[in-house]
Enzyme design. Structure first.
Site, PDB file in Angstrom:
ATOM      1  N   LYS A  58      29.579  37.730  44.228  1.00 11.91           N
ATOM      2  CA  LYS A  58      30.869  37.791  43.532  1.00 11.91           C
ATOM      3  C   LYS A  58      31.011  39.126  42.782  1.00 11.91           C
ATOM      4  O   LYS A  58      30.049  39.877  42.674  1.00 11.91           O
ATOM      5  CB  LYS A  58      31.009  36.573  42.608  1.00 11.91           C
ATOM      6  CG  LYS A  58      31.016  35.228  43.368  1.00 11.91           C
ATOM      7  CD  LYS A  58      32.332  34.966  44.099  1.00 11.91           C
ATOM      8  CE  LYS A  58      32.222  33.934  45.204  1.00 11.91           C
ATOM      9  NZ  LYS A  58      32.129  32.543  44.807  1.00 11.91           N
TER      10      LYS A  58
HETATM   11  C1  LIG Z   1      32.055  31.037  45.199  1.00 13.77           C
HETATM   12  C2  LIG Z   1      33.192  30.117  44.971  1.00 13.77           C
HETATM   13  C3  LIG Z   1      33.097  28.993  44.141  1.00 13.77           C
HETATM   14  C4  LIG Z   1      31.807  28.480  43.605  1.00 13.77           C
HETATM   15  O1  LIG Z   1      31.091  29.389  42.849  1.00 13.77           O
HETATM   16  P1  LIG Z   1      29.582  29.042  42.434  1.00 13.77           P
HETATM   17  O2  LIG Z   1      29.343  29.929  41.255  1.00 13.77           O
HETATM   18  O3  LIG Z   1      28.728  29.382  43.608  1.00 13.77           O
HETATM   19  O4  LIG Z   1      29.522  27.601  42.076  1.00 13.77           O
HETATM   20  C5  LIG Z   1      34.240  28.258  43.857  1.00 13.77           C
HETATM   21  N1  LIG Z   1      35.424  28.595  44.414  1.00 13.77           N
HETATM   22  C6  LIG Z   1      35.561  29.644  45.251  1.00 13.77           C
HETATM   23  C7  LIG Z   1      36.908  29.966  45.786  1.00 13.77           C
HETATM   24  C8  LIG Z   1      34.445  30.430  45.564  1.00 13.77           C
HETATM   25  O5  LIG Z   1      34.555  31.446  46.431  1.00 13.77           O
END
Ligand SMILES: *Cc1c(COP(=O)(O)O)cnc(C)c1O
Length: 384
Positions: free
Chosen positions: A186
């Site tokens: 991310k």
């Molecule tokens: C990555 C992601 C999540 C979840 O994030 P985590 O930190 O891995 O729990 C939720 N929603 C979207 C759209 C994502 O891309």
């Protein structure tokens, strides 16, 4: 042979490494002073006087936010079919019913028209997803809801830093809570981690209690406030969703660098947009003047007149040692959601039509100009 270009790569420098090592040496590994400072720093960076609550994932943050809002059995929660499964699974954790809606063709964000059509007396909350980092127009969403008492929880997993109409994502001007992800790929990362922001102190208080077993004081305070280890109470069967201090130390450095990391991703995205303008591709909506796009992902869609289909392009890139990915197969096309929600492609004409043509190209702050140009040359050659 060209060296492989990864799809994404965390941008970790010496400052991140030093911060984590210092924390390891400090003797305090679980949630403590680093988490407290990360929360304060993060709240300040999004503005709006929000409280920030750190978690061990965005999934945990979405769960905590909906729980704190009282979502439960019998409630419906509207969310776009074009998202990661986490957005919907947390609704199930609470025994509530996810209601999928179709997306806008140009943005791949949830369609406000479809949201209005999906409203029922049971609608308790809506989870807009800022797809790829392009913010949803939340003011317009609120306007569509009128004076109905429906909560809005933003899935901002892709959207840091980002803003819409001058309002930064996370400031919660038009939402009850906003949830960020710091998963490894991310825009900023703590390895695994998340952050929820809200201006509602009742919500942040409830989330702080529920992220740590339903205990009414956090571990750090408990062991430092006069050493009274028995000085706590349990008020609910909470969860184990707290962020460790090593992760928060890493997050604080990433946060301090976030504008630089974003500037680099944006420059790469603008270069892609320019280079691909004449190709048989539908390019991402850049937000232009209305929004500041986080550019977490760069999604292209192959048009019918392209010389190759999506899977062919993916294979062609792979043969040139360029990784790509798909974000996302819509939830209504995945077995569990298709079967339990009894939906079909015809319920989501836009998402169903767009899904086979979508591909995400490499986009990460550490990409070199040479790597960017290699991706451009490869895409040009394969699609024309
Ligand atoms: C990555 C992601 C999540 C979840 O994030 P985590 O930190 O891995 O729990 C939720 N929603 C979207 C759209 C994502 O891309």
């Amino acid at each position: 042979m060209d060296r492989p270009i990864p799809f994404a790569l965390p941008d970790i420098g010496p400052a991140e490494i030093d911060a984590v090592v210092d924390t390891l040496r400090s003797g305090w590994l679980t949630s403590g002073p680093q988490v407290a400072r990360f929360e304060t720093d993060f709240a300040e960076s999004v503005g709006g006087g929000v409280e920030a609550v750190a978690t061990n994932s965005a999934t945990a943050g979405l769960h905590l936010a909906l729980e704190a809002l009282g979502v439960g059995v019998g409630d419906e929660v509207i969310l776009p079919t074009w998202t990661f499964t986490a957005t919907a699974e947390v609704v199930r954790y609470l025994g509530a019913q996810p209601v999928l809606v179709d997306v806008d063709r140009s943005t791949l964000n949830l369609s406000l028209e479809r949201v209005v059509e999906a409203l029922t007396p049971r609608t308790r909350a809506i989870i807009p997803v800022h797809m790829a980092g392009l913010p949803v127009d939340l003011r317009a969403l609120r306007n569509r809801l009128g004076d109905r008492d429906i909560a809005v929880v933003e899935d901002a997993a892709h959207a840091f830093p980002a803003s819409y109409g001058g309002s930064s994502v996370g400031s919660c001007e038009f939402s009850d809570a906003c949830v960020f992800s710091f998963y490894a790929n991310k825009p900023i990362t703590t390895g695994e981690g998340g952050m929820v922001t809200t201006v509602d102190e009742a919500l942040s208080d409830r989330m702080r209690v529920m992220r740590l077993h339903g205990i009414d004081r956090d571990v750090f305070n408990r062991y430092t406030a006069a050493g009274l280890s028995s000085d706590y109470d349990v008020v609910a069967p909470g969860f184990k969703y707290n962020m460790p201090d090593m992760a928060a130390a890493l997050g604080r450095v990433q946060l301090a660098r976030s504008n630089d990391l974003h500037a680099r991703r944006k420059a790469i995205a603008l270069r892609y947009l320019e280079a691909f303008a004449e190709l048989p591709l539908d390019l991402p909506d850049g937000g232009y003047t209305r929004a500041e796009h986080a550019w977490h992902l760069f999604l292209i869609r192959l048009r019918r007149d392209a010389a190759i289909d999506r899977d062919g392009l993916r294979e062609g890139l792979s043969a040139l040692r360029i990784s790509s990915s798909v974000h996302f197969t819509p939830l209504h096309q995945l077995t569990y959601w298709r079967e339990t929600l009894a939906t079909s492609d015809s319920d989501f004409p836009v998402a169903s039509a767009e899904s086979p043509s979508v591909l995400s190209l490499p986009l990460f702050s550490g990409m070199t100009d040479d790597q960017v140009e290699r991706v451009i040359a490869a895409v040009k050659r394969l699609v024309t």
